[in-house]
Enzyme design. Structure first.
Site, PDB file in Angstrom:
ATOM      1  N   SER A 165     -10.444 -71.737  13.392  1.00  0.00           N
ATOM      2  CA  SER A 165      -9.375 -70.767  13.113  1.00  0.00           C
ATOM      3  C   SER A 165      -9.400 -70.255  11.685  1.00  0.00           C
ATOM      4  O   SER A 165      -8.695 -69.301  11.358  1.00  0.00           O
ATOM      5  CB  SER A 165      -8.008 -71.395  13.415  1.00  0.00           C
ATOM      6  OG  SER A 165      -7.778 -72.527  12.580  1.00  0.00           O
TER       7      SER A 165
ATOM      8  N   ARG B   5     -10.832 -65.214   8.110  1.00  0.00           N
ATOM      9  CA  ARG B   5     -10.415 -64.812   6.767  1.00  0.00           C
ATOM     10  C   ARG B   5     -11.110 -65.601   5.655  1.00  0.00           C
ATOM     11  O   ARG B   5     -11.214 -65.120   4.528  1.00  0.00           O
ATOM     12  CB  ARG B   5      -8.896 -64.973   6.614  1.00  0.00           C
ATOM     13  CG  ARG B   5      -8.439 -66.434   6.647  1.00  0.00           C
ATOM     14  CD  ARG B   5      -6.947 -66.567   6.831  1.00  0.00           C
ATOM     15  NE  ARG B   5      -6.495 -67.967   6.770  1.00  0.00           N
ATOM     16  CZ  ARG B   5      -6.579 -68.836   7.760  1.00  0.00           C
ATOM     17  NH1 ARG B   5      -7.130 -68.471   8.901  1.00  0.00           N
ATOM     18  NH2 ARG B   5      -6.130 -70.064   7.614  1.00  0.00           N
TER      19      ARG B   5
ATOM     20  N   ASP C 244      -1.531 -72.777  -0.792  1.00  0.00           N
ATOM     21  CA  ASP C 244      -0.636 -72.117   0.159  1.00  0.00           C
ATOM     22  C   ASP C 244       0.720 -72.801   0.278  1.00  0.00           C
ATOM     23  O   ASP C 244       1.389 -72.662   1.291  1.00  0.00           O
ATOM     24  CB  ASP C 244      -1.290 -72.022   1.541  1.00  0.00           C
ATOM     25  CG  ASP C 244      -1.577 -73.402   2.152  1.00  0.00           C
ATOM     26  OD1 ASP C 244      -1.312 -74.413   1.475  1.00  0.00           O
ATOM     27  OD2 ASP C 244      -2.059 -73.465   3.296  1.00  0.00           O
TER      28      ASP C 244
ATOM     29  N   CYS D   8       5.414 -68.914 -17.548  1.00  0.00           N
ATOM     30  CA  CYS D   8       4.781 -69.812 -16.590  1.00  0.00           C
ATOM     31  C   CYS D   8       5.385 -69.520 -15.212  1.00  0.00           C
ATOM     32  O   CYS D   8       6.248 -68.642 -15.074  1.00  0.00           O
ATOM     33  CB  CYS D   8       4.983 -71.280 -16.985  1.00  0.00           C
ATOM     34  SG  CYS D   8       6.676 -71.912 -16.729  1.00  0.00           S
TER      35      CYS D   8
ATOM     36  N   CYS E  68       9.154 -69.816 -15.063  1.00  0.00           N
ATOM     37  CA  CYS E  68       9.882 -68.724 -15.713  1.00  0.00           C
ATOM     38  C   CYS E  68      10.140 -67.595 -14.718  1.00  0.00           C
ATOM     39  O   CYS E  68      11.197 -66.959 -14.739  1.00  0.00           O
ATOM     40  CB  CYS E  68       9.085 -68.170 -16.894  1.00  0.00           C
ATOM     41  SG  CYS E  68       8.908 -69.287 -18.296  1.00  0.00           S
TER      42      CYS E  68
ATOM     43  N   CYS F 137       0.059 -70.237   7.129  1.00  0.00           N
ATOM     44  CA  CYS F 137      -0.653 -69.226   7.897  1.00  0.00           C
ATOM     45  C   CYS F 137      -0.760 -69.633   9.360  1.00  0.00           C
ATOM     46  O   CYS F 137      -0.783 -68.783  10.252  1.00  0.00           O
ATOM     47  CB  CYS F 137      -2.051 -69.016   7.311  1.00  0.00           C
ATOM     48  SG  CYS F 137      -2.032 -68.303   5.655  1.00  0.00           S
TER      49      CYS F 137
ATOM     50  N   CYS G  16       9.848 -75.908  20.177  1.00  0.00           N
ATOM     51  CA  CYS G  16       9.266 -75.028  19.155  1.00  0.00           C
ATOM     52  C   CYS G  16       7.751 -75.241  19.159  1.00  0.00           C
ATOM     53  O   CYS G  16       7.182 -75.676  20.168  1.00  0.00           O
ATOM     54  CB  CYS G  16       9.874 -75.304  17.786  1.00  0.00           C
ATOM     55  SG  CYS G  16       9.513 -76.955  17.124  1.00  0.00           S
TER      56      CYS G  16
END
Length: 464
Positions: free
Chosen positions: A94, A98, A155, A206, A209, A223, A417
């Site tokens: 999978s 990308r 991620d 940073c 901030c 993802c 779910c």
């Protein structure tokens, strides 16, 4: 190769490249280097000196996925001398739409080894260093201290805050990007590097901030949960590489020796670049927006003038990044009597032991479209949470967010779910809305979600 932790620089701002910069810029380019890098050396602003700075630099790429693969390709192609890659995962099928540094033939291989194999084929001249494990508060400083510039290609928010905090303490510039579904963002942080505690609007911020608080847990989707368009994350990775090359070639990664007054050179106004890809539009399929960000904040937890953040504290678990970001875990928050396994639900349904009931599937509509349990009603989790919050604020009722067949009956409700986390929160929210009718109506979670359904009931189910 594994990591070498013997070259640990503290928070005094000393860069790995700084010590050898003059020697590196004095050497001659080899014939192969001239051939390989000639097209970028003739670009105004680069030249021989810029190329030698790249060759003399060390870059750490944290994450060998959708961002890290294109970023690493252009960093390697540009001739950065040493490239370290951190990632503890293996290549999966999978990933391949990308994560363009991997290949079908390398499925199951550690991502760092797969990506380095790809990069060596592109350019064998750099030194590649594999760190085949995840970055943690315990190893972050030892790894980051070996490099001149860090590229955050991860991620999850907890790791982003960790990386930024360590970069502040070690005076390392950070190029950070994120991407999910059809949008991405990019920002350059702590560049030029500035010692902790020096605060002025002209100094680069940073991560804390710019993002003082992490996003709410309900919005933190990977993802795998939300989906991702390959060109979007690829665009952000390439942009990261472009910023890193610019910083290294112009020597903006080397901290100023003047630690009393901070860096003598100022980078342009910090900017958050936002990229959006519109699949639904036939005209104008993408857009870029640039938002101006402020400089360092005086009260910043990491770089502010009264900050107590230290490398020793980070290693000891202070701050607790997962707690700060309220990362959801797989732990069960519901009592056993409010849960049922996928296998038990299926068996009871097949035997006719279940009374008339309602099955709510909280996956997003795209996941739901690939397949569902017979009779399931789709109730996308994200929209449900937003509507439930609006009802709570405005004093509405469950009728404003749920179908009548859910509200106007006493039939038991079962919730499923994708992996068994969202369903637990949905059960709790339904009870808050009064759907359990004071405990008289049963509301149950199907443990493990549709992943468990595939494993326990139907191996052919298209779990995505």
């Amino acid at each position: 190769m594994g990591q070498d932790t013997g070259n640990h620089n503290g928070a005094n701002g000393a860069s790995v490249a700084e010590n050898s910069a003059q020697d590196g810029l004095a050497r001659r380019l080899t014939e192969e280097e001239f051939d390989r890098y000639s097209r970028q050396m003739i670009v105004p602003g680069m030249g021989k000196q810029g190329q030698l700075r790249l060759i003399n630099s060390r870059v750490l790429i944290i994450g060998a996925g959708g961002l890290g693969c294109p970023a690493a390709q252009y960093i390697a192609g540009a001739g950065v001398g040493t490239i370290g890659i951190v990632d503890g995962d293996v290549v999966e099928m999978s990933n391949l739409h990308r994560q363009v540094g991997h290949a079908t033939s390398r499925i199951g291989m550690k991502k760092v080894d797969s990506l380095i194999s790809h990069l060596r084929g592109l350019n064998p001249l750099p030194t590649y260093i594999a760190h085949p494990f995840h970055l943690t508060p315990q190893n972050a400083a030892d790894i980051i201290s070996q490099y001149d510039l860090v590229m955050d290609c991860t991620d999850n928010p907890a790791t982003r805050y960790l990386i930024s905090d360590v970069c502040v303490l070690l005076c390392r510039p950070l190029v950070s990007a994120a991407s999910v579904q059809k949008s991405g963002q990019l920002i350059v942080l702590n560049c030029p590097p500035t010692p902790q505690g020096l605060v002025d609007g002209k100094y680069a911020p940073c991560y804390r901030c710019c993002f003082r608080k992490p996003p709410p847990p309900s919005s933190m989707v990977s993802c795998g949960e939300a989906g991702i368009m390959g060109p979007v994350v690829g665009m952000m990775g390439v942009a990261q590489a472009g910023e890193a090359i610019k910083i290294l070639a112009s020597a903006l990664h080397i901290p100023s020796q003047n630690t009393e007054n901070g860096p003598e050179r100022n980078l342009q106004q910090p900017t958050l670049l936002i990229y959006t890809y519109d699949l639904d539009s036939a005209v104008g399929p993408y857009s870029f927006r640039a938002l101006k960000m402020g400089g360092r904040k005086k009260n910043c937890f990491a770089c502010g003038e009264n900050s107590t953040l230290t490398l020793e504290g980070i290693k000891a678990g202070n701050p607790n990044y997962e707690q700060f970001c309220s990362i959801p875990t797989a732990s069960c928050n519901l009592p056993p009597e409010e849960r049922i396994t996928a296998a038990a639900y299926h068996a009871a349904k097949e035997k006719g032991e279940l009374p008339e009931h309602i099955l709510l599937d909280t996956r997003e509509k795209e996941h739901f479209s690939f397949g569902s349990i017979d009779g399931a009603v789709n109730l996308p989790f994200g929209k449900f949470l937003m509507k439930a919050a609006a009802v709570k604020r405005g004093g509405g009722s469950a009728r404003d967010i749920l179908p009548p067949e859910v509200v106007d009956t006493d039939a038991p409700i079962f919730v499923v779910c994708r992996r068994g986390l969202d369903s637990q929160e949905t059960v709790a929210k339904l009870k808050e809305l009064g759907l359990d009718k004071g405990g008289k109506r049963k509301i149950m979670d199907i443990a493990g979600g549709m992943k468990a359904w595939k494993e326990e009931v139907d191996p052919s189910f298209p779990f995505i």
